[in-house]
Design an enzyme around this catalytic site. Structure first.
Site, PDB file in Angstrom:
ATOM      1  N   HIS A  94      -8.075   2.112   0.683  1.00  0.00           N
ATOM      2  CA  HIS A  94      -7.965   1.989   2.155  1.00  0.00           C
ATOM      3  C   HIS A  94      -8.829   3.150   2.863  1.00  0.00           C
ATOM      4  O   HIS A  94      -8.432   3.816   3.691  1.00  0.00           O
ATOM      5  CB  HIS A  94      -6.734   1.967   2.813  1.00  0.00           C
ATOM      6  CG  HIS A  94      -6.535   1.077   4.040  1.00  0.00           C
ATOM      7  ND1 HIS A  94      -5.494   0.572   4.518  1.00  0.00           N
ATOM      8  CD2 HIS A  94      -7.345   0.921   5.134  1.00  0.00           C
ATOM      9  CE1 HIS A  94      -5.760  -0.152   5.736  1.00  0.00           C
ATOM     10  NE2 HIS A  94      -6.952   0.030   6.104  1.00  0.00           N
ATOM     11  N   GLU A 108       0.890  -0.987   0.147  1.00  0.00           N
ATOM     12  CA  GLU A 108       0.089  -0.146  -0.220  1.00  0.00           C
ATOM     13  C   GLU A 108       0.747   1.196  -0.001  1.00  0.00           C
ATOM     14  O   GLU A 108       1.813   1.307   0.806  1.00  0.00           O
ATOM     15  CB  GLU A 108      -0.933   0.075   1.177  1.00  0.00           C
ATOM     16  CG  GLU A 108      -2.285  -0.503   1.045  1.00  0.00           C
ATOM     17  CD  GLU A 108      -3.198  -0.591   2.192  1.00  0.00           C
ATOM     18  OE1 GLU A 108      -2.999   0.332   2.828  1.00  0.00           O
ATOM     19  OE2 GLU A 108      -3.894  -1.423   2.156  1.00  0.00           O
TER      20      GLU A 108
HETATM   21  C1  GLV Z   1      -8.060   0.644   9.566  1.00  0.00           C
HETATM   22  O1  GLV Z   1      -7.858  -0.093   8.631  1.00  0.00           O
HETATM   23  C2  GLV Z   1      -7.635   0.411  10.812  1.00  0.00           C
HETATM   24  O2  GLV Z   1      -7.079  -0.307  11.412  1.00  0.00           O
HETATM   25  O3  GLV Z   1      -8.340   1.200  11.786  1.00  0.00           O
END
Ligand code: GLV
Length: 326
Positions: free
Chosen positions: A287, A268
């Protein structure tokens, strides 16, 4: 009185930042991208508290660079796989995280991905914008029904259970794999437990809701994709490395599964020349599952609360390494 010194690794929503500034002398990394590790190593020296994000590598070296002053690490995320929790515990540093507040928002998003993938919404939008819509087509962009389909949830914690609730409203059958929940919860959510292989074989949709650990890294690889139905759809809102990206590419390309919808990738961000981005049957977003205005503000507030407690030497309201308290 001298305020404790805190470093915040990105600009977080005001609700949290204001609260942090009220209790600490806070320096904030203003960049859109995460601070480089070398900068963090410098910044952490002599700090009392660190507010981190999942994009920061927080390891033993970084903790030691603080020089023994660091009393709390507060992460604005529920997942903490970027933090060496064992190293923090060894050094007596509690690590805060933000469970609970993002459950419904993340489940909303995972279900949105499921629907977008099933009904090929993104492909449809691209088709229209490319000027290809010239008539109603009897076989145009045929997708997969959601109602009546079987949803397999790998991981049945808070977010997995949130998916089960939503699936029920759509008349889906729900299976789950992973540690069993009590009978009452399973009955209420109409969810049946299966072992992983059975779940993969029976499900039309497979949605991942496990934390990233050694055991879950590349949990979805060649063998698992081969077990899935040819028309099956994979949804990943957990962590990118839970899926082997090479195996996923092959499975999508060879039609072993129909579609994947990913909020998280490995690595990512996904490089623009990644082969997965060449596939029409792979939907990828950056994400953002917990990213609603209200939830990101609640996460920032919770991170501030954890930080404040840690600075005062109080038990963190939400601690990812409770063993630190003995
Ligand atoms: C997001 O991916 C989190 O872990 O809050």
């Amino acid at each position: 009185m001298v305020k404790p010194r805190v470093y915040v690794t990105r600009v977080i929503p005001d609700a949290g930042l204001e609260r942090i500034r009220a209790v600490a002398d806070a320096e904030v990394w203003e960049g859109d991208e995460p601070p480089p590790y070398e900068i963090l190593l410098e910044k952490v020296e002599g700090l009392d508290g660190l507010v981190s994000l999942l994009t920061d590598r927080i390891d033993a070296e970084l903790m030691d660079a603080a020089g023994g002053s660091l009393r709390v690490i507060s992460q604005m995320a529920v997942g903490t796989d970027n933090i060496d929790l064992a190293a923090a515990t060894e050094r007596g540093i509690p690590v805060g995280n933000t469970p609970g507040v993002l459950t419904e928002t993340t489940a909303d998003f995972a279900f949105s991905l499921l629907m977008a993938a099933a009904r090929r919404i993104v492909e449809g939008e691209r088709y229209v914008k490319a000027g290809k819509w010239v008539t109603w087509g009897p076989t145009l962009l045929m997708g997969h029904d959601i109602h009546g389909a079987t949803l397999g949830l790998i991981g049945f914690g808070r977010i997995g259970q949130g998916m089960a609730k939503r699936a029920r409203g759509f008349g889906m059958r729900v299976l789950y794999a992973g540690p069993s929940v009590d009978e009452g919860t399973a009955r209420e959510l109409h969810a049946e437990r299966r072992d992983l292989d059975e779940l993969l074989t029976e499900s039309d949709f497979v949605s991942l809701h496990v934390p990233l650990t050694e055991q879950t890294t590349h949990l979805m690889a060649d063998r698992e994709f081969k077990l899935m139905k040819p028309g099956a759809i994979l949804i990943n809102t957990a962590r990118g490395p839970v899926v082997d990206p090479g195996a996923l590419y092959r499975a999508l390309k060879e039609g072993e599964i129909a579609y994947a919808a990913l909020d998280v990738t490995e690595p990512e961000p996904i490089p623009v020349d990644d082969p997965l981005l060449t596939l029409d049957n792979c939907l990828i977003v950056p994400h953002i599952a917990s990213s609603s205005l209200a939830t990101r503000s609640r996460m920032a507030t919770m991170a501030a609360e954890n930080l404040e407690a840690g600075l005062k030497g109080e038990k963190l309201p939400h601690c990812a390494n409770p063993e630190v308290y003995g």
